[in-house]
Scaffold this active site. Structure first.
Site, PDB file in Angstrom:
ATOM      1  N   GLY A   1       2.960  -1.049   4.289  1.00 21.01           N
ATOM      2  CA  GLY A   1       3.031   0.372   3.965  1.00 21.01           C
ATOM      3  C   GLY A   1       4.463   0.781   3.695  1.00 21.01           C
ATOM      4  N   GLY A   2       5.128   1.336   4.701  1.00 17.54           N
ATOM      5  CA  GLY A   2       6.475   1.890   4.555  1.00 17.54           C
ATOM      6  C   GLY A   2       7.460   1.004   3.802  1.00 17.54           C
TER       7      GLY A   2
ATOM      8  CD  GLU B   1      -2.785   5.427   6.792  1.00 16.86           C
ATOM      9  OE1 GLU B   1      -2.769   5.449   5.546  1.00 16.86           O
ATOM     10  OE2 GLU B   1      -1.861   4.929   7.473  1.00 16.86           O
TER      11      GLU B   1
ATOM     12  CG  HIS C   1      -5.737   1.811   5.239  1.00 14.19           C
ATOM     13  ND1 HIS C   1      -5.297   2.777   6.120  1.00 14.19           N
ATOM     14  CD2 HIS C   1      -4.727   0.921   5.114  1.00 14.19           C
ATOM     15  CE1 HIS C   1      -4.066   2.489   6.498  1.00 14.19           C
ATOM     16  NE2 HIS C   1      -3.692   1.362   5.900  1.00 14.19           N
TER      17      HIS C   1
ATOM     18  CD  GLU D   1      -3.328  -2.483   7.270  1.00 14.49           C
ATOM     19  OE1 GLU D   1      -2.333  -2.808   6.624  1.00 14.49           O
ATOM     20  OE2 GLU D   1      -3.852  -1.356   7.184  1.00 14.49           O
TER      21      GLU D   1
ATOM     22  CB  SER E   1       5.469  -1.723  12.028  1.00 13.94           C
ATOM     23  OG  SER E   1       5.044  -0.406  12.347  1.00 13.94           O
TER      24      SER E   1
ATOM     25  CG  ASN F   1      -1.728   1.217   1.396  1.00 12.25           C
ATOM     26  OD1 ASN F   1      -1.764   2.066   0.505  1.00 12.25           O
ATOM     27  ND2 ASN F   1      -2.403   1.345   2.531  1.00 12.25           N
ATOM     28  CD1 TRP F   2       3.487   0.907  -2.822  1.00  9.75           C
ATOM     29  CD2 TRP F   2       3.524   2.010  -4.770  1.00  9.75           C
ATOM     30  NE1 TRP F   2       4.163   0.125  -3.731  1.00  9.75           N
ATOM     31  CE2 TRP F   2       4.204   0.779  -4.943  1.00  9.75           C
ATOM     32  CE3 TRP F   2       3.419   2.858  -5.875  1.00  9.75           C
ATOM     33  CZ2 TRP F   2       4.772   0.393  -6.155  1.00  9.75           C
ATOM     34  CZ3 TRP F   2       3.984   2.478  -7.089  1.00  9.75           C
ATOM     35  CH2 TRP F   2       4.656   1.252  -7.221  1.00  9.75           C
ATOM     36  CE  LYS F   3      -0.169   3.164   4.791  1.00  6.22           C
ATOM     37  NZ  LYS F   3      -0.020   3.234   6.241  1.00  6.22           N
TER      38      LYS F   3
ATOM     39  N   GLY G   1       2.737   2.337  10.796  1.00  9.11           N
ATOM     40  CA  GLY G   1       3.698   3.429  10.660  1.00  9.11           C
ATOM     41  C   GLY G   1       4.412   3.807  11.943  1.00  9.11           C
TER      42      GLY G   1
HETATM   43  P1  13P Z   1       3.186   0.432   7.673  1.00  9.81           P
HETATM   44  O1  13P Z   1       3.698  -0.864   7.083  1.00  9.81           O
HETATM   45  O2  13P Z   1       3.903   1.640   7.182  1.00  9.81           O
HETATM   46  O3  13P Z   1       3.079   0.343   9.156  1.00  9.81           O
HETATM   47  O4  13P Z   1       1.670   0.606   7.115  1.00  9.81           O
HETATM   48  C1  13P Z   1       0.803  -0.463   7.212  1.00  9.81           C
HETATM   49  C2  13P Z   1      -0.428  -0.142   6.438  1.00  9.81           C
HETATM   50  O5  13P Z   1      -1.186   0.738   6.795  1.00  9.81           O
HETATM   51  C3  13P Z   1      -0.676  -0.918   5.218  1.00  9.81           C
HETATM   52  O6  13P Z   1      -1.957  -0.688   4.723  1.00  9.81           O
END
Ligand code: 13P
Length: 267
Positions: A240-241, A102, A100, A172, A219, A13-15, A178
């Site tokens: 994510g990251g 967010e 998600h 999640e 994470s 997930n590149w956000k 994050g």
């Molecule tokens: P991180 O891997 O950056 O913690 O993000 C997880 C995430 O929200 C994937 O959708």
């Protein structure tokens, strides 16, 4: 990863990251690295809407699939700034992340809108990755199980067993996203079992619940993925990251490949 019917998934997930040029570079690094490889997990890249066409072009003909990070549930209309399911299908997108944390936290998504989006995704043959997870406050107040069960039950309202069959679920925990604080693998597995139990109870169908891939997200890094992959009820990761960096993302794929070689899936 003990059910041989569930293919593991590594989804990035590149956000809100990557310009078109950056998206092209990252997608092409992933495609080139997995070319001709066996025992791959299902790999899914989820760029921003503006990166979708570029990443689709870059991954065409490769085992790498593409997903959107969100969509509206309506097909068209006066909804400024929104993207519809048919628009994603038209581009060639296969997956869509729904609910998600967010989106729930910053954009007002609710269990109800998650359900509407889930129904729309299924109607348009997009594979939904439905996200659930508790906040730190909820965890500290022993509300984790209640929150997860409610999110799952609400997301799946009015869905038939047949429709539920094709979905993916991502657990999640919000406090792990994050933050560098990964949820202990055994605890993530316990929650994954609770998710299966909740799904099974909806239609009294344990086999159905057993067939759904459940990903862990929060994470995830090359240093902690192996432990997650050891768990009976976890089938990969929504990342994510670490998905923003080719080397790190590819290390997650390699770890999953290794695991698959030890315990192959049917598909
Ligand atoms: P991180 O891997 O950056 O913690 O993000 C997880 C995430 O929200 C994937 O959708």
């Amino acid at each position: 990863m003990t059910n041989p019917g569930r293919k593991p998934v590594i989804a990035g997930n590149w956000k809100m990251h990557k310009t078109k040029q950056e998206a092209k570079q990252l997608a092409s690094a992933v495609v080139n690295a997995v070319k001709g490889q066996s025992d791959l997990p299902q790999i899914v890249l989820c760029p921003t809407f503006t990166g979708l066409e570029t990443v689709l072009a870059e991954t065409a003909g490769s085992p790498v699939e593409v997903g959107a990070q969100n969509m509206d549930w309506r097909e068209q209309g006066a909804f400024t700034g929104e993207i519809s399911p048919p628009m994603l299908v038209d581009l060639g997108v296969k997956y869509v992340i729904i609910g998600h944390s967010e989106r729930r936290q910053f954009f007002g998504e609710t269990n109800q809108s998650v359900n509407q989006k889930l129904q729309a995704a299924i109607k348009h043959h997009l594979i939904p990755i439905v996200c659930v997870g508790e906040t730190l406050d909820e965890r500290e107040n022993n509300l984790t199980d209640a929150v997860i069960a409610r999110q799952i039950a609400a997301a799946l309202i009015d869905l038939t067993a047949e429709q539920i069959k094709g979905i993916l679920i991502a657990y999640e925990p919000v406090w792990a996203i994050g933050t560098g604080k990964v949820c202990e693998a055994t605890e993530a597995n316990r929650v994954a079992k609770l998710i299966r139990k909740t799904v099974a109870n909806l239609h009294n169908m344990p086999d159905l619940a057993d067939s759904i891939p459940i990903l862990y997200g929060g994470s995830v890094k090359p240093s902690n993925i192996e432990e997650q992959l050891e768990q009976s009820d976890l089938d990969g990761a929504l990342v994510g990251g670490a998905s923003l960096n080719a080397e790190e993302f590819l290390a997650l794929i390699t770890a999953t490949q290794k695991k698959l070689r030890l315990a192959p899936t049917k598909s």
